[in-house]
Design an enzyme around this catalytic site. Sequence first.
Site, mmCIF file in Angstrom:
data_model
loop_
_atom_site.group_PDB
_atom_site.id
_atom_site.type_symbol
_atom_site.label_atom_id
_atom_site.label_comp_id
_atom_site.label_asym_id
_atom_site.label_seq_id
_atom_site.Cartn_x
_atom_site.Cartn_y
_atom_site.Cartn_z
ATOM 1 N N SER A 210 12.749 -6.524 -0.606
ATOM 2 C CA SER A 210 13.045 -5.144 -0.989
ATOM 3 C C SER A 210 12.064 -4.194 -0.326
ATOM 4 O O SER A 210 11.064 -4.616 0.251
ATOM 5 C CB SER A 210 12.932 -4.999 -2.500
ATOM 6 O OG SER A 210 11.567 -5.100 -2.881
ATOM 7 N N LYS A 211 12.368 -2.922 -0.453
ATOM 8 C CA LYS A 211 11.491 -1.904 0.091
ATOM 9 C C LYS A 211 10.107 -2.004 -0.541
ATOM 10 O O LYS A 211 9.095 -1.815 0.101
ATOM 11 C CB LYS A 211 12.105 -0.533 -0.179
ATOM 12 C CG LYS A 211 11.205 0.611 0.228
ATOM 13 C CD LYS A 211 11.929 1.921 0.168
ATOM 14 C CE LYS A 211 11.023 3.031 -0.364
ATOM 15 N NZ LYS A 211 9.613 2.896 -0.048
#
Length: 503
Positions: free
Chosen positions: A260-261
Amino acid sequence: MERVRVRFAPSPTGALHIGGVRTALYNYLFAKKLGGDMILRIEDTDSLRFVAGAEEYIIESLNWLNIKFDEGVGVGGKHAPYRQSERREIYKKYVDILLEKNAAYIAFDTQEELEAKRAQIANFQYDASTRMMMKNTLSLSKEEVENLINSDCNFVVRFKIEPNETVKIFDLIHGEVMVNSSVLDDKVIYKSSDGLPTYHLANVIDDHLMEISHVIRGEEWLPSTPLHVLLYRAFGWTETMPKFAHLPLLLKPNGNGKLSKRDGDQLGFPVFPLNWRDPKTSEISSGYREAGYFPEAIVNFLALLGWNSGTEQEIFSIDELIQLFSFDRVSKSGAKFDYEKAKWFNHKYLQMKSDEKIAEEFNKILVEKNIITDKNTLICIIRLMKERVNFIAELWEQCEFFFVAPTTYDQKALAKRWKENSAQQMIELAEVLKEIDNFLPANTEKIVMNWIAEKNYSIGEVMNVLRIALVGASKGPHLFDIMEIIGKEETLQRIYSAIEIIK
Ligand code: GLU
């Protein structure tokens, strides 16, 4: 064989994630391998999730990586427009076809009514078992329906899933996947509020109309595929249905869950191709381009995140990747994102660049620092130093001493190396160097070594102190190479300054 036509179909909901870039790349490799077409379609029917600038960002990212399109947004083509928000008339026609065929129905349930049902029935799903309790054209009388339509309220169209049917998907990576239709809900495929279809319907219609032969997308879309297959069936398009290939997830570096970011922020690496400024929060996320990566290195790195050639080879040109790519070498399980490997690739690609090219790039950094240097010297420095860095920007830290004389000296190195007789030895060494005209490394080295031997000094002692004087620390390449580059005057100057300052 039918013509290969693939599409990359991002939704402009923010920056393009690095996993999306890999999806685009695999589509590209597959299309080019088989001499097919690569299409860019922008799936922007969800107006609530639309983010300004995202489409431009996606296009710029793929441009930077040299992933080229034959048709699509920004290119044009015989199926234009390729932006779904500009195709609403087309979709409307197909919604009507499904309604006419009784394969879909209109539903009037409000958000509140749906929520109430969810609260009332555990694991509520809008499907064959519940739809008759809801407010739709199947459950209501003709009159009630007419009244609702005339009242101008919003409605949706839902796709009617027949329960207990086996839906078979053949996936080029995962093989046969079977799903019982009863697990699917009657998905909303159209909303009167904005007159637009939802993702599923627009996606299937466009894949059909644009003659897509292979749908290559991330594994997160696999749960949608049974519905898509049923839509193809409902339209009578099964014969020309594209083949599916769902790419393995990109996993966090430790393998626990999807990348994920946040992982990028926490572990300090970009998850986006380019810097991205979120227009709502103004938050900036870093990108590979601005971090100093070469596009070819990123392409090579991503190609191997989920695919392998079956050999030990790791460095591949784009042409080699195109030639070698195939779905039977794409892994079924997730691919761990290994950021160290990304740096390793950049290092390798940096070494493959010519010294001239690196010098040209590095010179931009020097100019910013008001450092003027001649091209040949710079090329010599690059030749000596490039092996030590992964990025061009790292060259400054490694090479600063070539351009700026040290004024402070590494304390630890001094404590360890600078002895009582060091200053005296350096004065004597300077006298020796003064007499040398030919400052080529082989010559200075020979003369200095002879002098050390004559004097019975320790090579280690003299050379370590000389290094501190010239570089400011115990680092850097071969000393006689440094002396040649900075020249005789500067070498003497640095020796005298060191004696002066360290005293
Ligand atoms: N619009 C979807 C996305 O954003 C496309 C998925 C697909 O390729 O079908 O990824």
